[in-house]
Design a protein around this motif. Structure first.
Motif, PDB file in Angstrom:
ATOM      1  N   HIS A 163       0.831  -1.205   0.000  1.00 44.37           N
ATOM      2  CA  HIS A 163       0.000   0.000   0.000  1.00 44.37           C
ATOM      3  C   HIS A 163       0.866   1.255   0.000  1.00 44.37           C
ATOM      4  O   HIS A 163       0.580   2.213  -0.711  1.00 44.37           O
ATOM      5  N   HIS A 197       2.290   1.758  -3.421  1.00 43.77           N
ATOM      6  CA  HIS A 197       1.252   2.244  -4.322  1.00 43.77           C
ATOM      7  C   HIS A 197       1.030   3.739  -4.098  1.00 43.77           C
ATOM      8  O   HIS A 197       0.935   4.521  -5.055  1.00 43.77           O
ATOM      9  N   PRO A 243      -3.414  -4.476  -2.634  1.00 45.37           N
ATOM     10  CA  PRO A 243      -3.589  -3.361  -3.579  1.00 45.37           C
ATOM     11  C   PRO A 243      -3.434  -3.837  -5.020  1.00 45.37           C
ATOM     12  O   PRO A 243      -2.684  -4.766  -5.301  1.00 45.37           O
ATOM     13  N   PHE A 295      -2.447  -1.800  -7.508  1.00 47.63           N
ATOM     14  CA  PHE A 295      -1.429  -0.949  -8.133  1.00 47.63           C
ATOM     15  C   PHE A 295      -1.953  -0.228  -9.375  1.00 47.63           C
ATOM     16  O   PHE A 295      -1.198   0.100 -10.273  1.00 47.63           O
TER      17      PHE A 295
END
Length: 142
Positions: free
Chosen positions: A14, A17, A99, A101
């Motif tokens: 995270h 990202h 995530p 991305f």
């Protein structure tokens, strides 16, 4: 139940990202500032040219050029705002999910085509520049 190693890995993902999105936002803001800088440089050169050859009407013909810079600047601001919304969405998401991305502007926040163009940081700068051009054109002997 999520394993501690998996939670730590997803938290790091995270953060990566968010760093990637912050990089895009920074580039959009830098592009916007560069456009203002280029517009000022070109405007100063055109004013100098008009004064050197005593042709103030040149300043009237460059108004569309300033509008084009303004439109581009508004577009970059619109993109920057949309990426900020995506950043906030990723920031608010929990670490219980991996995530994806994804790096694409979030258009769900109502960032219309003209939303960046009518921002005070865009229209105030470019309209002021056009007014300065017109005043110089009127006052310049030719």
């Amino acid at each position: 139940m999520m394993k501690p190693e998996q939670a730590q890995l997803w938290a790091e993902m995270h953060m990566k990202h968010l760093e990637m999105l912050q990089g895009v936002i920074t580039r959009m803001a830098g592009n916007s500032a560069s456009l203002k800088n280029y517009c000022m440089t070109i405007s100063a050169a055109i004013i100098g040219l008009a004064a050197a050859i005593s042709r103030p009407e040149i300043l009237y013909y460059t108004t569309p050029l300033i509008f084009i810079f303004g439109i581009l600047d508004g577009h970059y601001l619109r993109l920057e705002r949309a990426f900020r919304d995506q950043y906030n969405s990723v920031r608010r998401s929990g670490i219980k999910e991996c995530p994806d991305f994804s790096i694409s502007p979030s258009w769900t926040a109502g960032h219309g085509i003209f939303s960046g163009l009518f921002s005070w940081s865009v229209w105030l700068f470019y309209i002021s520049l056009i007014v300065v051009f017109l005043v110089i054109a009127v006052l310049m002997p030719g």
